[in-house]
Enzyme design. Sequence first.
Site, short mmCIF file in Angstrom:
data_model
loop_
_atom_site.label_atom_id
_atom_site.label_comp_id
_atom_site.label_asym_id
_atom_site.label_seq_id
_atom_site.Cartn_x
_atom_site.Cartn_y
_atom_site.Cartn_z
N LYS A 105 0.85 -1.18 0.00
CA LYS A 105 0.00 0.00 0.00
C LYS A 105 0.90 1.24 0.00
O LYS A 105 2.08 1.13 0.40
CB LYS A 105 -0.93 -0.01 1.22
CG LYS A 105 -0.28 0.40 2.54
CD LYS A 105 -1.31 0.49 3.63
CE LYS A 105 -0.71 1.03 4.91
NZ LYS A 105 -0.41 2.46 4.91
N HIS A 135 0.12 -6.00 5.92
CA HIS A 135 0.70 -6.82 6.98
C HIS A 135 -0.27 -7.03 8.14
O HIS A 135 -0.12 -7.99 8.90
CB HIS A 135 2.01 -6.21 7.48
CG HIS A 135 1.83 -5.01 8.36
ND1 HIS A 135 1.59 -3.76 7.87
CD2 HIS A 135 1.86 -4.89 9.70
CE1 HIS A 135 1.47 -2.91 8.87
NE2 HIS A 135 1.63 -3.56 9.99
N LYS A 139 -1.40 -10.87 10.92
CA LYS A 139 -1.36 -10.98 12.38
C LYS A 139 -2.33 -12.04 12.86
O LYS A 139 -3.44 -12.19 12.36
CB LYS A 139 -1.68 -9.62 13.01
CG LYS A 139 -0.58 -8.60 12.74
CD LYS A 139 -0.82 -7.30 13.47
CE LYS A 139 0.36 -6.36 13.27
NZ LYS A 139 1.59 -6.89 13.89
N GLU A 173 -1.83 5.38 17.00
CA GLU A 173 -0.37 5.39 16.94
C GLU A 173 0.16 6.54 17.80
O GLU A 173 -0.43 7.63 17.81
CB GLU A 173 0.11 5.57 15.50
CG GLU A 173 -0.30 4.46 14.56
CD GLU A 173 0.20 4.69 13.15
OE1 GLU A 173 1.19 4.05 12.76
OE2 GLU A 173 -0.38 5.54 12.46
N ASP A 192 -4.32 6.88 4.14
CA ASP A 192 -3.24 6.01 4.60
C ASP A 192 -3.76 4.76 5.30
O ASP A 192 -3.13 3.70 5.21
CB ASP A 192 -2.34 6.80 5.56
CG ASP A 192 -1.05 6.06 5.87
OD1 ASP A 192 -0.42 5.53 4.93
OD2 ASP A 192 -0.67 6.01 7.05
N HIS A 197 -6.22 -1.03 5.79
CA HIS A 197 -6.20 -1.68 7.10
C HIS A 197 -7.60 -1.79 7.71
O HIS A 197 -8.06 -2.88 8.07
CB HIS A 197 -5.33 -0.89 8.08
CG HIS A 197 -3.88 -0.91 7.75
ND1 HIS A 197 -3.27 -1.93 7.05
CD2 HIS A 197 -2.89 -0.02 8.03
CE1 HIS A 197 -1.98 -1.66 6.92
NE2 HIS A 197 -1.72 -0.51 7.50
N LYS A 297 -2.57 9.78 14.49
CA LYS A 297 -1.18 9.90 14.93
C LYS A 297 -1.13 10.63 16.27
O LYS A 297 -2.03 11.38 16.61
CB LYS A 297 -0.36 10.69 13.90
CG LYS A 297 -0.31 10.08 12.51
CD LYS A 297 0.65 8.90 12.46
CE LYS A 297 0.89 8.45 11.02
NZ LYS A 297 1.78 7.27 10.97
#
Length: 449
Positions: A105, A135, A139, A173, A192, A197, A297
């Site tokens: 991505k 990714h 998980k 995050e 993003d 995700h 963020k």
Amino acid sequence: MSSEDYRKRVTEDMKSFATGEVTPDLWEWFVRRLHYMSGNFDAPETYVKLKELLAKVDQGFSAHGNYFFYLATNPDAFGPIVKNLAETELMKQIDHQWRRVIVEKPFGHDLESARALNQELLTFADEKQIYRIDHYLGKETVQNILALRFANGIFEPIWNRRYIDNIQITVAETVGVEKRGGYYDTAGALRDMVPNHIMQLITLTAMEPPVSFRADSVRDEQSKILHAIQPLSAEEVLTRTVRGQYGEGVINGERVPLYRAEPGVPPDSRTETFVAMKLLIDNWRWADVPFYLRTGKRMPQRNTYIVIQFRRAPFVLFRDTPVENLMPNQLVLHIQPEEGISLRFAAKAPGAQMRLGSVDMNFEYADYFGVQPSTGYERLLHDCMIGDQTLFQRADMVEAGWCVVSPALDVWKALPPRNFPNYPAGTWGPREADELLERDGRRWRNLEK
């Protein structure tokens, strides 16, 4: 850099970054198979040279002509690289040989660019050769969503609108944009994180049971959910989405700068570093059950989790007791950094009177299975080698994910934010994100250590 120099560098990196013990003999076996070459993406001679090197490696280590190409590059290079690979016959599959390509991505920056990129890739490769990697899907806890739902008789019967009040997905995050300010300012939190995700987490949580675990059986059901997400009108974007940008604040006892002071970020940037949305799924199972999502963020904790909040039990039995209200049960799926599942329920507190307290039952992978969960990439790279596309996005899923966020992108572009920055670093986002749920009589579940 020569191949030998590259081997030495990777060996040193492994000593620094390996999360477990590395067996010397096994590492020696592996490092002998590493080779390095450089070249220009646009130069045909690069691919001729690569083809020659791969043939040499193939002959020396009996790879049987099976190759996959991992494109950790700027997305603008995906199409030209695959085109050159195809024109050099490096994507050509003969007999039992396979040739595959992995792309990272972001897969496009909007619906139009994602469609164009899909068309370009599919001109030179078959869909079964393209592995769009995320990714998160590697998980264990993400994969365990299906096992939790469909292997346990106590959950699947209540996994619907009759028993579930709402679902919350948080991807928080603590870091800022680090050294990616130039890239991030052209993308933002919505592009993003949400089409990839978060959409994957929504589909695994909401999908119907597939007929099997074959790749397309699972992805067909995921695709149905993406297409069933209620599209937002321009007016709904204003009431059901929130955007934010972090200002100065404190995280883990240290002061951190505002987003606009980060390297590579314009001092008047209008790019969001936080987004929250309320989505609805138009199908029988999830009618009128809101899916709240947020990502940002510089939040207080690095934490990705899904909260399944169940409907409250009737209060009638507790009218004449000191109990003032009943808290809803919550099932929390912890994705990262800790991977596990917790269930919150009410229990009677010790004493003569009827008083209730909330109790959490916790399951952590590391405690029960004695192994440290992987980063996700290990599983996904292995799946690519064996040809299992279950945990990789299909072209139609990518485009459907962009369809969900396109209305917000359009409205936000037309109406620039007037109050940025609007949340201090080290907090759970702007006040408007809390109000998004409070208007519905709900609140976010904030997980803090």
